[in-house]
Write a protein that holds these residues in place. Structure first.
Motif, PDB file in Angstrom:
ATOM      1  N   ALA A   1       0.835  -1.203   0.000  1.00 35.19           N
ATOM      2  CA  ALA A   1       0.000   0.000   0.000  1.00 35.19           C
ATOM      3  C   ALA A   1       0.872   1.257   0.000  1.00 35.19           C
ATOM      4  CB  ALA A   1      -0.943  -0.009   1.204  1.00 35.19           C
ATOM      5  N   LEU A   2       1.973   1.222   0.744  1.00 36.11           N
ATOM      6  CA  LEU A   2       2.892   2.362   0.754  1.00 36.11           C
ATOM      7  C   LEU A   2       3.439   2.619  -0.651  1.00 36.11           C
ATOM      8  CD1 LEU A   2       4.702   4.518   2.115  1.00 36.11           C
ATOM      9  CD2 LEU A   2       6.373   2.681   2.481  1.00 36.11           C
ATOM     10  N   HIS A   3       3.906   1.575  -1.299  1.00 36.05           N
ATOM     11  CA  HIS A   3       4.441   1.745  -2.656  1.00 36.05           C
ATOM     12  C   HIS A   3       3.349   2.130  -3.656  1.00 36.05           C
ATOM     13  CE1 HIS A   3       8.651   0.701  -2.161  1.00 36.05           C
ATOM     14  NE2 HIS A   3       8.254  -0.177  -1.247  1.00 36.05           N
ATOM     15  N   GLY A   4       2.153   1.602  -3.472  1.00 30.95           N
ATOM     16  CA  GLY A   4       1.040   1.999  -4.332  1.00 30.95           C
ATOM     17  C   GLY A   4       0.706   3.470  -4.150  1.00 30.95           C
ATOM     18  N   PHE A   5       0.677   3.921  -2.889  1.00 26.74           N
ATOM     19  CA  PHE A   5       0.414   5.333  -2.598  1.00 26.74           C
ATOM     20  C   PHE A   5       1.490   6.223  -3.226  1.00 26.74           C
ATOM     21  CE2 PHE A   5       1.056   9.134  -0.032  1.00 26.74           C
ATOM     22  CZ  PHE A   5      -0.219   9.695  -0.068  1.00 26.74           C
ATOM     23  N   LEU A   6       2.749   5.828  -3.059  1.00 29.13           N
ATOM     24  CA  LEU A   6       3.832   6.619  -3.646  1.00 29.13           C
ATOM     25  C   LEU A   6       3.747   6.648  -5.168  1.00 29.13           C
ATOM     26  CD1 LEU A   6       6.817   5.592  -1.336  1.00 29.13           C
ATOM     27  CD2 LEU A   6       5.592   7.786  -1.387  1.00 29.13           C
ATOM     28  N   SER A   7       3.302   5.554  -5.767  1.00 27.89           N
ATOM     29  CA  SER A   7       3.097   5.523  -7.222  1.00 27.89           C
ATOM     30  C   SER A   7       2.017   6.512  -7.632  1.00 27.89           C
ATOM     31  CB  SER A   7       2.693   4.121  -7.677  1.00 27.89           C
ATOM     32  OG  SER A   7       3.703   3.205  -7.392  1.00 27.89           O
ATOM     33  N   GLY A   8       0.963   6.575  -6.843  1.00 29.12           N
ATOM     34  CA  GLY A   8      -0.104   7.537  -7.124  1.00 29.12           C
ATOM     35  C   GLY A   8       0.368   8.968  -6.962  1.00 29.12           C
ATOM     36  N   LEU A   9       1.086   9.210  -5.877  1.00 28.45           N
ATOM     37  CA  LEU A   9       1.551  10.572  -5.574  1.00 28.45           C
ATOM     38  C   LEU A   9       2.640  11.052  -6.521  1.00 28.45           C
ATOM     39  CD1 LEU A   9       1.344  12.964  -3.561  1.00 28.45           C
ATOM     40  CD2 LEU A   9       3.157  11.844  -2.251  1.00 28.45           C
ATOM     41  N   LEU A  10       3.590  10.188  -6.837  1.00 28.07           N
ATOM     42  CA  LEU A  10       4.765  10.604  -7.608  1.00 28.07           C
ATOM     43  C   LEU A  10       4.689  10.278  -9.092  1.00 28.07           C
ATOM     44  CD1 LEU A  10       7.468   9.522  -5.006  1.00 28.07           C
ATOM     45  CD2 LEU A  10       6.448  11.790  -5.331  1.00 28.07           C
ATOM     46  N   PHE A  11       3.650   9.535  -9.503  1.00 28.86           N
ATOM     47  CA  PHE A  11       3.517   9.199 -10.915  1.00 28.86           C
ATOM     48  C   PHE A  11       2.157   9.613 -11.468  1.00 28.86           C
ATOM     49  CE2 PHE A  11       3.251   6.283 -14.590  1.00 28.86           C
ATOM     50  CZ  PHE A  11       4.435   6.633 -15.217  1.00 28.86           C
ATOM     51  N   ALA A  12       1.065   9.107 -10.873  1.00 30.60           N
ATOM     52  CA  ALA A  12      -0.273   9.404 -11.392  1.00 30.60           C
ATOM     53  C   ALA A  12      -0.630  10.880 -11.227  1.00 30.60           C
ATOM     54  CB  ALA A  12      -1.320   8.520 -10.717  1.00 30.60           C
ATOM     55  N   PHE A  13      -0.399  11.429 -10.040  1.00 28.88           N
ATOM     56  CA  PHE A  13      -0.733  12.837  -9.797  1.00 28.88           C
ATOM     57  C   PHE A  13      -0.018  13.780 -10.779  1.00 28.88           C
ATOM     58  CE2 PHE A  13       0.292  16.745  -7.195  1.00 28.88           C
ATOM     59  CZ  PHE A  13      -0.904  17.392  -7.451  1.00 28.88           C
ATOM     60  N   PRO A  14       1.293  13.642 -10.991  1.00 28.73           N
ATOM     61  CA  PRO A  14       1.943  14.523 -11.967  1.00 28.73           C
ATOM     62  C   PRO A  14       1.410  14.332 -13.392  1.00 28.73           C
ATOM     63  CG  PRO A  14       3.591  13.580 -10.519  1.00 28.73           C
ATOM     64  CD  PRO A  14       2.292  12.873 -10.219  1.00 28.73           C
ATOM     65  N   LEU A  15       1.122  13.085 -13.780  1.00 25.80           N
ATOM     66  CA  LEU A  15       0.580  12.856 -15.128  1.00 25.80           C
ATOM     67  C   LEU A  15      -0.777  13.535 -15.310  1.00 25.80           C
ATOM     68  CD1 LEU A  15       1.385   9.077 -15.683  1.00 25.80           C
ATOM     69  CD2 LEU A  15       2.384  11.007 -16.887  1.00 25.80           C
ATOM     70  N   ILE A  16      -1.647  13.338 -14.341  1.00 23.14           N
ATOM     71  CA  ILE A  16      -2.975  13.948 -14.415  1.00 23.14           C
ATOM     72  C   ILE A  16      -2.857  15.466 -14.329  1.00 23.14           C
ATOM     73  CG2 ILE A  16      -5.191  14.172 -13.198  1.00 23.14           C
ATOM     74  CD1 ILE A  16      -4.743  11.164 -12.408  1.00 23.14           C
ATOM     75  N   GLY A  17      -1.967  15.942 -13.472  1.00 23.34           N
ATOM     76  CA  GLY A  17      -1.754  17.386 -13.348  1.00 23.34           C
ATOM     77  C   GLY A  17      -1.280  18.006 -14.648  1.00 23.34           C
ATOM     78  N   ILE A  18      -0.320  17.387 -15.311  1.00 25.96           N
ATOM     79  CA  ILE A  18       0.188  17.910 -16.585  1.00 25.96           C
ATOM     80  C   ILE A  18      -0.918  17.932 -17.626  1.00 25.96           C
ATOM     81  CG2 ILE A  18       1.731  17.397 -18.531  1.00 25.96           C
ATOM     82  CD1 ILE A  18       3.758  16.361 -16.381  1.00 25.96           C
TER      83      ILE A  18
END
Length: 162
Positions: free
Chosen positions: A111-128
């Motif tokens: 869950a920690l690694h999944g959360f970090l994937s969301g925060l550091l990968f998905a969030f920037p992609l969606i933000g861009i």
């Protein structure tokens, strides 16, 4: 390291379950529709079999990536050439896996690694994408929040049960 494909199939369903709740009118659905200039009628026009079917296929692809991010032993398996080559690996590999094969294989760790994937990968992609599409911050945060929750749950399931 044997792969539990049933756990991957179950983890892929998480995108649909969380999406059902997250985008329901009682949670963020109404705001999400407004931010996308969609109406109930617009949503009814979609081919739901195609949308849900492809969502599940794409989710299966995500599970493969999350498996390599959440299960550290995947790197050791990769170093000997992947699952087809495990039987040909040196005895030191078997000893390593006997000692550390289940280290950090918990829901919490995944869950920690999944959360970090969301925060550091998905969030920037969606933000861009949101910035270039001139979407609002509400749109960006609603969709990013969905992926944070989804990837956290998927990572936990994959790490604990695959």
């Amino acid at each position: 390291m044997k792969i539990n494909f049933i756990a991957l199939l179950i983890a892929a369903i998480v995108t649909l379950i969380v999406g059902f709740v997250w985008y329901s009118p009682k949670v963020f659905g109404t705001i999400w529709m407004r931010e996308n200039n969609l109406t109930e009628e617009d949503l009814k026009k979609g081919n739901m079999l195609k949308i849900f079917g492809l969502t599940y296929v794409f989710s299966l692809l995500i599970t493969v990536t999350l498996m390599s991010l959440t299960i550290h032993q995947s790197g050791a398996v990769g170093m000997v050439g992947g699952p087809p080559e495990i039987d040909k690996a040196e005895p030191s590999f078997a000893a390593f896996m006997a000692d550390y094969g289940m280290a950090y294989r918990t829901f919490k760790h995944g869950a920690l690694h999944g959360f970090l994937s969301g925060l550091l990968f998905a969030f920037p992609l969606i933000g861009i994408n949101g910035l270039f599409e001139r979407k609002s911050w509400k749109y960006i945060f609603i969709n990013s929040g969905y992926w944070l929750v989804t990837l956290t749950l998927m990572g936990g399931i994959i790490c604990a049960f695959v």
